[in-house]
Structures are given as structure tokens and as C-alpha cells.
Write a protein that holds these residues in place. Structure first.
Motif, PDB file in Angstrom:
ATOM      1  N   LEU A 339     -24.982  -6.546-101.976  1.00  0.00           N
ATOM      2  CA  LEU A 339     -23.963  -7.916-102.798  1.00  0.00           C
ATOM      3  C   LEU A 339     -24.648  -8.974-102.560  1.00  0.00           C
ATOM      4  CD1 LEU A 339     -22.154  -7.733 -98.731  1.00  0.00           C
ATOM      5  CD2 LEU A 339     -21.694  -6.365-101.619  1.00  0.00           C
ATOM      6  N   ASP A 340     -24.474  -9.896-104.209  1.00  0.00           N
ATOM      7  CA  ASP A 340     -25.219 -10.614-104.756  1.00  0.00           C
ATOM      8  C   ASP A 340     -24.236 -12.080-103.945  1.00  0.00           C
ATOM      9  OD1 ASP A 340     -26.589 -12.994-105.908  1.00  0.00           O
ATOM     10  OD2 ASP A 340     -26.004 -11.754-107.823  1.00  0.00           O
ATOM     11  N   MET A 341     -25.245 -12.518-102.982  1.00  0.00           N
ATOM     12  CA  MET A 341     -25.137 -14.328-102.498  1.00  0.00           C
ATOM     13  C   MET A 341     -25.070 -15.258-103.276  1.00  0.00           C
ATOM     14  SD  MET A 341     -27.661 -12.894 -98.831  1.00  0.00           S
ATOM     15  CE  MET A 341     -27.075 -14.551 -98.334  1.00  0.00           C
ATOM     16  N   GLU A 342     -25.796 -15.399-104.514  1.00  0.00           N
ATOM     17  CA  GLU A 342     -25.360 -16.121-104.709  1.00  0.00           C
ATOM     18  C   GLU A 342     -23.929 -15.924-105.629  1.00  0.00           C
ATOM     19  OE1 GLU A 342     -27.179 -19.002-106.271  1.00  0.00           O
ATOM     20  OE2 GLU A 342     -29.164 -18.110-104.420  1.00  0.00           O
ATOM     21  N   ARG A 343     -22.983 -15.488-106.177  1.00  0.00           N
ATOM     22  CA  ARG A 343     -21.815 -14.670-106.333  1.00  0.00           C
ATOM     23  C   ARG A 343     -20.566 -15.045-105.657  1.00  0.00           C
ATOM     24  NH1 ARG A 343     -22.494 -10.186-111.495  1.00  0.00           N
ATOM     25  NH2 ARG A 343     -23.885 -11.132-112.107  1.00  0.00           N
ATOM     26  N   ASP A 344     -21.529 -14.163-104.582  1.00  0.00           N
ATOM     27  CA  ASP A 344     -20.312 -14.218-103.318  1.00  0.00           C
ATOM     28  C   ASP A 344     -20.692 -14.898-102.173  1.00  0.00           C
ATOM     29  OD1 ASP A 344     -18.905 -13.755-101.061  1.00  0.00           O
ATOM     30  OD2 ASP A 344     -18.224 -11.427-101.503  1.00  0.00           O
ATOM     31  N   LYS A 345     -20.483 -16.359-102.137  1.00  0.00           N
ATOM     32  CA  LYS A 345     -21.321 -17.703-100.905  1.00  0.00           C
ATOM     33  C   LYS A 345     -20.962 -16.979 -99.802  1.00  0.00           C
ATOM     34  CE  LYS A 345     -22.855 -20.255-104.333  1.00  0.00           C
ATOM     35  NZ  LYS A 345     -24.475 -20.281-104.160  1.00  0.00           N
ATOM     36  N   PRO A 346     -21.766 -16.940 -98.851  1.00  0.00           N
ATOM     37  CA  PRO A 346     -21.651 -16.405 -97.354  1.00  0.00           C
ATOM     38  C   PRO A 346     -21.421 -17.198 -96.584  1.00  0.00           C
ATOM     39  CG  PRO A 346     -23.996 -16.326 -97.860  1.00  0.00           C
ATOM     40  CD  PRO A 346     -23.625 -16.434 -98.708  1.00  0.00           C
ATOM     41  N   GLN A 347     -20.248 -16.896 -96.523  1.00  0.00           N
ATOM     42  CA  GLN A 347     -19.643 -18.138 -94.804  1.00  0.00           C
ATOM     43  C   GLN A 347     -20.097 -16.866 -93.432  1.00  0.00           C
ATOM     44  OE1 GLN A 347     -17.359 -20.984 -95.609  1.00  0.00           O
ATOM     45  NE2 GLN A 347     -17.982 -20.911 -97.723  1.00  0.00           N
ATOM     46  N   ASP A 348     -20.293 -18.760 -92.771  1.00  0.00           N
ATOM     47  CA  ASP A 348     -20.314 -17.910 -91.145  1.00  0.00           C
ATOM     48  C   ASP A 348     -22.024 -16.825 -91.471  1.00  0.00           C
ATOM     49  OD1 ASP A 348     -19.592 -20.038 -89.696  1.00  0.00           O
ATOM     50  OD2 ASP A 348     -17.811 -18.625 -89.842  1.00  0.00           O
ATOM     51  N   THR A 351     -21.197 -12.421 -96.275  1.00  0.00           N
ATOM     52  CA  THR A 351     -19.515 -12.658 -97.354  1.00  0.00           C
ATOM     53  C   THR A 351     -18.001 -11.965 -97.598  1.00  0.00           C
ATOM     54  OG1 THR A 351     -20.921 -10.432 -98.315  1.00  0.00           O
ATOM     55  CG2 THR A 351     -22.047 -12.634 -98.475  1.00  0.00           C
ATOM     56  N   SER A 352     -17.538 -12.406 -98.467  1.00  0.00           N
ATOM     57  CA  SER A 352     -15.815 -11.946 -98.671  1.00  0.00           C
ATOM     58  C   SER A 352     -16.563  -9.799 -98.140  1.00  0.00           C
ATOM     59  CB  SER A 352     -14.890 -12.186 -99.143  1.00  0.00           C
ATOM     60  OG  SER A 352     -16.067 -11.977-100.423  1.00  0.00           O
ATOM     61  N   ALA A 353     -17.321  -9.535 -99.439  1.00  0.00           N
ATOM     62  CA  ALA A 353     -16.580  -8.193 -99.209  1.00  0.00           C
ATOM     63  C   ALA A 353     -17.686  -7.950 -98.450  1.00  0.00           C
ATOM     64  CB  ALA A 353     -18.462  -7.894-101.131  1.00  0.00           C
TER      65      ALA A 353
END
Length: 677
Positions: A339-348, A351-353
Motif C-alpha cells: 500500500l503506497d502511503m504517498e498515494r493513500d495517505k494514512p489517517q491515524d 490507509t483507507s485500503a
């Protein structure tokens, strides 16, 4: 006059830093001479201490008026075998320590007390126990062809034969061990088997499997969580040959096993097999030496073998057995995605995925595991106004925020402080946590999934005796939806209903100054990924999944993990090590020095470096350790390297002899084959 007692001389080693054998006088008739390998109580300075008899002579070089009398010989305890003494002598010689410092701590503390009350009580208790030696196994499951071939190869081995059992996670290595053990127990009426695991929390599950499989055999366990009384009883059962299977952590390699016929090292790659204080020995390496000494087979098992063992297998020094498929029918290796954290920015931190995958598993009634190798709430708290950070006053480290306890805690010196109400430098009351530990991830999950049954397993949540096993039992019973854990949960555990593993923040190891970091990261990722999908497809038919959150999805290490490709990863890493002249193609020793001031430690190491030169031994310049200050003590290190192990050993003996003559207040220690530099 007949029957008069003559005196003999007991040559005794003690648990001291002195490379010396001490002579004591003892009255003994010829028929009652103490034996080598027995314990003796002797005066030493103002104390009375237990020592190990390594020789019995008729005379001594010590003047008669300076010779002291031994106080007692522990005749109720049968002597330690010559083979055990040879093992202790080898360890002392190889790791450059006095024999007494190796042999005595290898024995239970209760055998070394001034009185024999605890020893006598344990011997009496053991004598009452039934010692049936029926090694008939019960409820033996059928093996797949690869497992059966491996079990027969190990169980039928004769003489010294080191075997590397390379099996993917979930391939049934434990079952191979058990069925190989059954063959050895059947063939050797009094034979003993030693099984080593890297961590204490892995012993209960394996102990349960062994007891269920071999109910007619006495099993002894040896690890540091046992009380002194328990450890004494189990050690005696092994020493007397009554325990036919001994299960333990690294300290069990020094157990007295008079009829040892097979050694099993599970998760042989694990760095926990290397003792990191006192005698810095490798239990895995000593086990291989012990097997060769006794001319018995040894098996080293792992899904991600150490590069040393892999190289031995590739060169033919070890026999290689491979299990490429999972043991349970329809169980396949989990699908690993990045899961690329640059594309799917993590919340808490998630990542959303990963959140969507957790929600899907909960809807299906399946379990998930989130792996984060950082306990506490946050690695640090800071003041955004002035830049203050919660440093430890005593160490070159940050104090970790433990929010439920309202404390800041240093994980190196254990210093604790209350969380400050305001910044100590500028008075700002708005202090913020930086980064995430397991406690903070747990808090975030509780807000995301208020109805989920969430359990955290780390060193903080399992401090009480038995709490770790109780926590794992609740997971096995299906009472947990989402498990959050550190490396405690990464290996060895067989969670039947776990179909999703999420790995948080593994990137830091990619940029470590330790050349072993990539090897350890790969092993850790493969081990924790292997917790998923071990029981086959879920009821919903879904394939188990591993999701790794990273900012560097193109990194070649992650590519090997996604492909479950240990072979090519290890081959490439071995080529790198060979080109860079690093272990296993080079042999190392590390001299550490500790002093109140860093300059004092470096000065001592510089003096040590200049004591002796050898054209084939490289002594690098002294440098501060990466964690320079711990508990108000500064630390530095000096690395020695040579292309030949015997050459390095010979140099160390001569060099240390000179080093011991140097008068200094610096505390120093030598580690052979260091794993952390």
C-alpha cells in the motif's frame, strides 16, 4: 593406623572474571575421592561459594600455609559428564571467558547455594515422580510427501549430520520435528532430545503439542520465566536422564543431558539465540558444536534461514531439506500487497485500503492482525513552539509516551517520568505526540470500530506471569477480532481464523546503519505474513491477505517479500556480503568500553588497538556506539576483523592477555561474532 584419611587437592573453578583454577584441600580416602564434575562449597575471600571441581590431585603448588580447606562436596548430585565439561570449556575458550563464568551460571541457582535444603528437597520430589519411558506417540496425523521425507531423513539420521529444514510458514515444520522425535525415541530406549525455541512465549504452545503427542514421556522445560524451584526440578530431571524431551530457550543449550541423541533448533535465524549480556554466546552455534561433539544429528528449521546457515547449506556443509507448500490442505501462502502511503495517505496511521480490509474481515467473522514493532503510545512528545523533544536525561534516546499510564518511559534505562503539563523550555501547554506505537494504534482502532473486540499484545500488556499465554489463548478461542502486536506475535503462533495481516511502518529498517537490517526485516515480514491463512481458505472462500504500508513500494526487498522469494533474496544478499567482505565471509569480534565520559572510553580503546598488530587482523578505529549513552554511562566500540576464524581466535587470546594487564577504570567486554554493531 588404618582408616586414617589422607588429603587430596580439589582443583575448582568459580564464577569470577579470573582465568584461574583454585586449589582447596579435602580429606579423602582413595575410595571416596570426589569426582571431576561435582560441585564443592569453598571459602573465597569472605564468602562461601559453590565451585565446580575440574581436577583432583595429590599435591598443589600453593604453599601449605596458604591452602584453604573445601567446606563440602555436593555428593548427592551426580557429577556433570565429561561431555558437558567439554562443552563449557569450548564455550569459554571460543568466547574468551573464564571457564567458571560459563559453567556455574549454566547451572540452576539453587544448586549453587551455601545450603543444600533446596537441592535435597528437589531430589526427593523428583524421586517420587513416575519416570515411564514410553515414547509411543498418540494421534499422529498423516504427513504430505515432502513432510514425510523430511521426518524420515531427520529421524533416521545416524552420527553428526546438520540439516537445514527450509519450510515456508505453515508448512508443518513442527509436525516434522515431532514425528522425527518419535523415531528417535523408539530407536533409543533412554535417548534424550533437546528442542530450542527463540522466545519464552513460544514454549506453551509447543509444550502442549509435545505432551499431547508423547504422554508417556517426561518433558522438562527450561527458560527464564520459571521460578528457581521449577528450574531446579526440570534441570535435575534432564541431568538424571529422566526427562527424555527438554524444551527451552537459549539457556537450555547448557543443560546437562547425559543421553542426548537429537537437537532441534526452531526458527534458527532468530537473533534471540544470541545472548546479549554476560557470556555473549550463540545458542545455535553451540548447539551445532554440541551435536558434532556427540556425533548426533541436529536440525535447524526456519522459513527464512540465517545467511550463515543458508551459505552452509549451499556449500554442502549442511544438508538442505525443503518444504515448499503449506501443510493444511487448500492452505496457500497469503497474497501480499503493498500500500503506497504517498498515494493513500494514512489517517491515524492506517490507509483507507487497510481500514476497508479490516472492515471486510470483521463482517465475515474472521480475525485480523496489525503488526507494529513499536510499543507505547508514541515514540516521543514534542513542543511545536520551540522544538523541545522528550529526550531521556540518562540515555541517547527518546522517552516514549505511555498514555494509559500517564508516563514517559525510557525503554533503555527504564527511567519513568510523569507527562509534563507544559514544555520545560518555553512553557507551551500544547505538547503533541509524534509517531505511533501499539497503544496509539489501539486507541485509533477503538474509535474506528467501536464494536470490535480489540486486543494488544506487547511487552507492556504482558508483564505479569502467564498474561501472554492467556492473551494468546483468547485469540485461539476466537474472542478477538483485531489483534495488535509487536514481534511477540510475529512467529510460531498458529492462529486458525486469521486471514488478514496489516504491517505498519516497516520502512525505518531500510535505512539502518546495521548491515544485517535488511536480512532481519525480510525475515520479520515473512514471519508475520505467515500468520495469515494457515488453516486454509476461510468459510467465505476468501484468500488470506497481507497488506504492507510503505512509502517505498519500489524497493527490491519488498518485491522479494511479495513473491515469497527467499531463495533469490538470500542469494543476492550473500553476493553483496561477499563483495563488501562482511560475515559470513569474514569473522568479527567487538570490544566495547563503558565510562562516565566518552573520551575515557575512546582513549582506552585506542590504547587497546595499539597493544598488538597482526598483518591479517584489522583493528578499526574506536567509535562511539550508535546508542552512545545509556543510564549515564558513555559507550564506545572497537571492531576487529579477519578472514580466518582460527587466526582471529589465536590473535584474541594473545591480545586479551595483554589487555588484562592494562590498569583502567573503564568497564570493558569482548563479544565474538557480534550480531549488533
Amino acid at each position: 593406623m588404618s582408616g586414617l584419611l589422607n588429603h587430596c587437592i580439589l582443583q575448582v573453578v568459580l564464577d569470577t572474571p579470573l582465568h584461574a583454577v583454585f586449589d582447596y584441600r579435602w580429606p579423602c580416602a582413595a575410595a571416596e575421592r570426589p569426582q571431576v564434575g561435582q560441585l564443592a562449597l569453598v571459602p573465597f575471600g569472605r564468602r562461601e561459594v559453590a565451585g565446580l571441581i575440574v581436577g583432583v590431585a595429590d599435591s598443589s603448588d600453593v604453599p601449605e600455609d596458604k591452602l584453604k580447606d573445601a567446606l563440602a562436596v555436593r555428593s548427592q548430585l551426580s557429577p556433570l559428564s565429561p561431555q558437558w565439561l567439554a562443552l563449557a570449556s569450548f564455550a569459554a575458550d571460543y568466547y574468551q571467558r573464564p571457564l567458571g563464568e560459563v559453567a556455574l551460571p549454566g547451572l540452576p541457582k539453587n544448586t549453587r547455594l551455601p545450603t543444600t535444603v533446596a537441592l535435597d528437597r528437589a531430589l526427593k520430589k523428583l524421586a517420587k515422580l513416575d519416570t515411564a519411558h514410553d515414547g509411543t506417540p498418540l494421534n499422529v496425523p498423516a504427513l504430505n510427501p515432502a513432510q514425510q521425507q523430511a521426518a524420515d531423513a531427520i529421524g533416521g539420521a545416524q552420527g553428526y549430520l546438520p540439516t537445514l529444514l527450509h519450510g515456508v510458514t505453515g508448512s508443518g515444520k513442527t509436525e516434522v520435528y515431532l514425528q522425527a522425535c518419535a523415531q528417535v525415541l523408539a530407536r533409543e530406549p533412554d535417548g534424550q532430545i533437546l528442542i530450542l525455541v527463540p522466545e519464552i512465549n513460544l514454549t506453551p504452545q509447543l509444550e502442549g503439542n509435545i505432551r499431547a503427542r508423547f504422554p508417556g514421556v517426561m518433558l522438562a522445560t527450561l527458560h527464564s520465566s520459571l521460578s528457581e524451584g521449577e528450574r531446579m526440578l526440570h534441570w535435575l530431571a534432564a541431568h538424571q536422564g529422566r526427562a527424555r524431551i527438554v524444551l527451552g530457550t537459549r539457556l537450555a543449550i547448557l543443560a546437562s543431558l547425559p543421553a542426548l541423541k537429537l537437537i532441534v533448533i526452531d526458527e534458527e535465524h532468530d537473533p534471540s539465540y544470541k545472548q546479549q549480556e554476560g557470556l555473549r554466546y550463540s545458542a545455535r552455534d553451540l548447539a551445532v558444536w554440541r551435536a558434532r561433539q556427540l556425533a548426533i544429528p541436529i536440525v535447524l528449521g526456519s522459513a527464512t534461514p540465517s545467511l550463515e546457515s543458508w551459505q552452509h547449506a549451499q556449500s554442502g556443509r549442511y544438508r538442505l531439506l525443503t518444504l515448499r507448500e503449506r501443510a493444511v490442505q487448500n492452505a496457500v501462502l497469503p497474497r501480499i500487497s503493498l500500500l503506497d502511503m504517498e498515494r493513500d495517505k494514512p489517517q491515524d496511521g492506517l490507509t483507507s485500503a487497510l481500514v476497508a480490509a479490516l472492515r471486510l474481515r470483521m463482517e465475515r467473522g474472521e480475525q485480523s492482525l496489525l503488526f507494529l514493532n513499536r510499543r507505547g503510545y508514541a515514540p516521543v512528545i514534542c513542543c511545536e513552539a520551540c522544538g523541545w523533544i522528550s529526550n531521556c536525561h540518562r540515555c541517547t534516546a527518546y522517552m516514549v509516551l505511555h498514555r494509559p499510564e500517564h508516563r514517559l518511559r525510557c525503554h533503555h534505562c527504564s527511567l519513568e517520568m510523569r507527562i509534563p503539563r507544559h514544555c520545560p523550555d518555553c512553557g507551551n501547554v500544547d505538547l503533541q505526540p509524534l509517531g505511533r506505537g501499539t497503544q496509539r494504534v489501539e486507541e485509533g482502532l477503538q474509535q474506528l470500530f467501536p464494536d470490535a473486540r480489540i486486543l494488544r499484545i506487547d511487552a507492556d500488556s504482558t508483564r505479569r506471569k502467564g498474561s501472554a499465554q492467556a492473551a494468546f489463548d483468547s485469540v485461539h478461542r476466537g474472542e478477538v477480532d483485531i489483534l495488535i502486536g509487536t514481534q511477540m506475535v510475529a512467529k510460531g503462533h498458529d492462529f486458525k481464523n486469521l486471514t488478514l495481516v496489516g504491517i505498519l511502518n516497516p520502512d525505518t529498517a531500510l535505512f539502518s546503519q546495521d548491515y544485517r537490517a535488511s536480512e532481519r526485516l525480510f525475515a520479520q515480514l515473512m514471519q508475520v505474513a505467515g500468520r495469515a491463512g494457515r488453516a486454509g481458505q476461510s468459510a467465505g472462500g476468501s484468500v488470506s491477505e497481507v497488506l504492507i504500508q510503505t512509502r517505498y513500494p519500489q524497493h527490491p526487498l519488498y518485491g522479494s517479500v511479495v513473491r515469497h522469494d527467499y531463495d533469490n533474496f538470500a542469494t543476492a544478499l550473500l553476493e553483496e556480503r561477499q563483495q563488501a567482505a562482511l560475515p559470513p565471509f569474514l569473522y568479527q569480534a567487538l570490544l566495547r568500553a563503558e565510562a562516565p565520559e566518552l573520551a575515557t572510553a575512546v582513549e582506552f580503546l585506542t590504547q587497546a588497538r595499539d597493544l598488538l598488530a597482526h598483518p591479517d587482523v584489522t583493528l578499526h578505529d574506536p567509535i562511539p556506539m550508535s546508542m552512545t549513552r545509556v543510564h549515564n554511562v558513555d559507550r564506545a566500540q572497537l571492531l576487529l576483523e579477519a578472514a580466518s576464524r582460527p587466526l582471529l581466535q589465536a590473535f584474541l587470546k594473545e591480545w586479551l592477555h595483554l589487555l588484562r594487564t592494562v590498569k583502567t577504570r573503564v568497564k570493558w567486554s569482548l563479544e565474538v561474532d557480534p550480531v549488533d554493531i
